[in-house]
Design an enzyme around this catalytic site. Structure first.
Site, PDB file in Angstrom:
ATOM      1  CE  LYS A 206       6.929  -5.116  -3.025  1.00  0.00           C
ATOM      2  NZ  LYS A 206       8.376  -4.634  -2.875  1.00  0.00           N
ATOM      3  CD  GLU A 212       2.135 -11.573  10.844  1.00  0.00           C
ATOM      4  OE1 GLU A 212       2.044 -11.971   9.602  1.00  0.00           O
ATOM      5  OE2 GLU A 212       2.953 -11.612  11.542  1.00  0.00           O
ATOM      6  N   GLY A 266       8.579  -2.359   0.872  1.00  0.00           N
ATOM      7  CA  GLY A 266       7.449  -2.410   2.014  1.00  0.00           C
ATOM      8  C   GLY A 266       7.808  -0.842   3.197  1.00  0.00           C
ATOM      9  NE  ARG A 267      13.944  -1.787   4.862  1.00  0.00           N
ATOM     10  CZ  ARG A 267      13.834  -3.268   4.256  1.00  0.00           C
ATOM     11  NH1 ARG A 267      12.619  -4.176   4.403  1.00  0.00           N
ATOM     12  NH2 ARG A 267      14.886  -3.840   3.770  1.00  0.00           N
ATOM     13  CD  GLU A 352      11.759  -5.399   7.454  1.00  0.00           C
ATOM     14  OE1 GLU A 352      10.977  -6.081   8.036  1.00  0.00           O
ATOM     15  OE2 GLU A 352      11.006  -4.901   6.564  1.00  0.00           O
ATOM     16  CG  HIS A 383       8.707  11.123  33.530  1.00  0.00           C
ATOM     17  ND1 HIS A 383       9.137  11.602  35.063  1.00  0.00           N
ATOM     18  CD2 HIS A 383       8.583  12.223  32.892  1.00  0.00           C
ATOM     19  CE1 HIS A 383       9.003  13.145  35.048  1.00  0.00           C
ATOM     20  NE2 HIS A 383       8.695  13.533  33.717  1.00  0.00           N
ATOM     21  CE  LYS A 495       7.190 -12.764   6.907  1.00  0.00           C
ATOM     22  NZ  LYS A 495       7.241 -11.915   5.515  1.00  0.00           N
TER      23      LYS A 495
END
Ligand code: F6P
Length: 535
Positions: A206, A212, A266-267, A352, A383, A495
């Site tokens: 965005k 990253e 974003g999400r 978030e 498990h 960040k």
């Protein structure tokens, strides 16, 4: 807005919880009418709340809370394109991304449907050119693979959709890969399986500034340039972003640039051009069916009274378990390998959005907000961590999710999968009481609350419904906790600190005011790199 825990509706719930005393699901589930009363359906999606420790009275009081917090008003404000994300001065209009023209979404006095459709049409045309071989790589080879480079919301939605809907890949659809971690292993492992001449990269960001993503994008560009020469880059890279100038500067051609808008968080962005890898892999028909499923839930959310409104009810159950029953964690347990990415997707969506301690008015919250979201595909989780769910000291609520129809093979795989999907919530609810001769470690207390979500089929439409259900659940909980679900300032500080530290690690000066622990760790890293390391 009254303080959360002192408001009349909250107090009524607290009193009700106290008065109910120890109530066991074993007894509640003995009531034959309960399941019918607490099961809700919407077009092939079933929501069964009956394995939560609630009664009709509890539900009534939770609905009073929703009314007191003006969920309906806040929902209307979001749908009207108002600036509900006040700290960032933005609307939250993700519903417009899957709407029809007649739904009439607008913000700032401007209808958005035309812009949304224009981008969808461009995505369609772009994918069709690739599928037909009219748009190829620089050498003329047809594309076979697409590598999405993005992180967080610019990764998880399309990653989840491509995985969940792999069975719907269209002939000639690209094989989708996702690279998110700045750890170069993520990129190199992916690129090792790709032929540069047949690989298309989608840089999804965005902001087009995320460390990253920008680092991985630059390395992918180097990899491609080394293989095919720098002039090939423009043919092999496209971008999805709201930051057009930076994408152009990176070398993306205008015809390979797909925009979206600041009113898409974003999400909440998988429905926008961030979904491009889904279109490239599955085709536009599948993507439109995915959008259509989400729209069905949107219309239901906007138009159905709270007492039958699935996202509102799911949110209210979460409030009950978190704030009154004291569950600090919530397990997302999809009994479908194709949904293995769902727990991580919901981690970002819920944590978030609602992992906040400050209200929309800027004061401190006075109740617990989002629980820790964790989980794994069933039956693997059984498990690993189910021991704690069954017999641990903490209460963990959970969502069991499955589809009736799905992959199967000789050997009864699906029946065994669904049998576990049914057995686990029953065991969590009923437990196994102590009996003469039964050692204490074999006693199951039971009474562990869970919700069951059953789709007819995990198809594009069903997945769209499921994700929209959780988006609206998250929004409603944010309204009740009175937090802004659409900002994420909590990720900023790390960040900010990482940038100067990266410089220091590559030989630059150490940031001033470093704490002693971080300084010692930097020294250790330097020592080891210099060939030392033993203290
Ligand atoms: O983790 C913080 C965050 O801002 C997320 O909200 C977002 O989805 C992600 O980073 C990626 O951001 P961008 O799409 O701008 O690269």
């Amino acid at each position: 807005m009254p303080s959360s825990t002192r408001s009349p509706a909250w107090q009524a719930l607290a009193d009700h919880h106290r008065a109910a005393g120890p109530v066991h699901l074993r007894d509640l589930l003995g009531d034959g009418d309960r399941t019918a009363f607490l099961t809700f359906t919407l077009n092939g999606l079933v929501l069964d709340l009956s394995k939560n420790r609630i009664t009709p009275e509890t539900l009534g009081l939770l609905l009073d809370l929703a009314q007191e917090r003006d969920v309906a008003g806040q929902r209307a404000a979001m749908a009207a394109g108002e600036i509900v994300n006040k700290t960032e001065g933005r609307a939250a209009l993700h519903m417009a991304l899957r709407a029809r023209a007649e739904d009439g979404f607008a913000t700032g006095g401007k209808a958005v449907h035309g812009d949304v459709q224009a981008v969808l049409d461009r995505m369609d045309a772009f994918a069709a050119e690739i599928a037909s071989g009219r748009r190829t790589g620089a050498t003329g080879k047809v594309f076979t693979d697409v590598v999405n480079i993005g992180i967080g919301g610019s990764d998880q939605g399309p990653r989840l959709a491509c995985r969940a809907l792999a069975g719907y890949a269209r002939p000639g659809g690209l094989k989708a890969h996702f690279v998110s971690n700045v750890d170069v292993t993520d990129l190199t492992e992916t690129l090792a399986t790709c032929d540069p001449a047949a690989t298309l990269f989608v840089i999804s960001s965005k902001t087009f500034t995320t460390q990253e993503t920008m680092t991985n994008a630059a390395s992918a560009k180097r990899w491609l340039s080394l293989a095919l020469g720098p002039d090939a880059v423009a043919d092999h890279f496209c971008a999805v972003t709201t930051n057009v100038p930076s994408a152009v500067e990176f070398g993306i051609r205008e015809d390979a640039l797909f925009g979206f808008w600041d009113w898409v968080g974003g999400r909440f962005s998988v429905w926008s051009a961030i979904g491009l890898p889904v279109v490239l892999s599955l085709g536009m028909d599948a993507f439109r069916a995915f959008l259509g499923g989400a729209r069905e839930v949107d219309r239901h959310f906007l138009e159905t009274p709270p007492e039958r409104n699935l996202p509102i009810l799911l949110a209210l159950i979460g409030i009950w378990n978190r704030n009154f029953e004291g569950a600090a964690a919530h397990a997302v347990l999809p009994y479908d390998q194709l949904l293995e990415d769902l727990p991580i997707f919901l981690q970002q969506l819920e944590m978030e959005s609602n992992g906040k301690s400050v209200t929309r008015d800027g004061s401190l919250v006075d109740c617990a907000t989002a629980p820790v979201i964790m989980g794994q595909a069933g039956t693997n989780g059984q498990h690993a961590f189910y021991q704690l769910l069954h017999q641990g000291t903490d209460l963990v609520s959970g969502d069991f999710i499955a589809a009736v129809k799905g992959n199967d093979a000789e050997g009864g795989h699906r029946d065994k999968l669904l049998a576990n999907f049914l057995a686990q919530p029953a065991a969590l609810a009923l437990g196994r009481a102590t009996a003469p001769g039964l050692p204490p470690h074999k006693v199951f207390p039971g009474n562990r609350p869970t919700t069951t979500i059953l789709l007819d089929q995990l198809d594009p439409r069903g997945l769209g419904m499921l994700l929209a259900l959780y988006e609206h659940k998250t929004f409603v909980q944010g309204v009740i906790w009175n937090v802004n679900s659409f900002d994420q300032f909590g990720v900023e500080l790390g960040k900010e600190l990482a940038a100067p530290l990266a410089e220091a690690l590559s030989g630059g000066t150490e940031p001033a005011n470093l704490d002693a622990s971080t300084r010692a760790l930097i020294n250790r890293i330097r020592d080891v790199r210099d060939g030392g390391g033993e203290a």
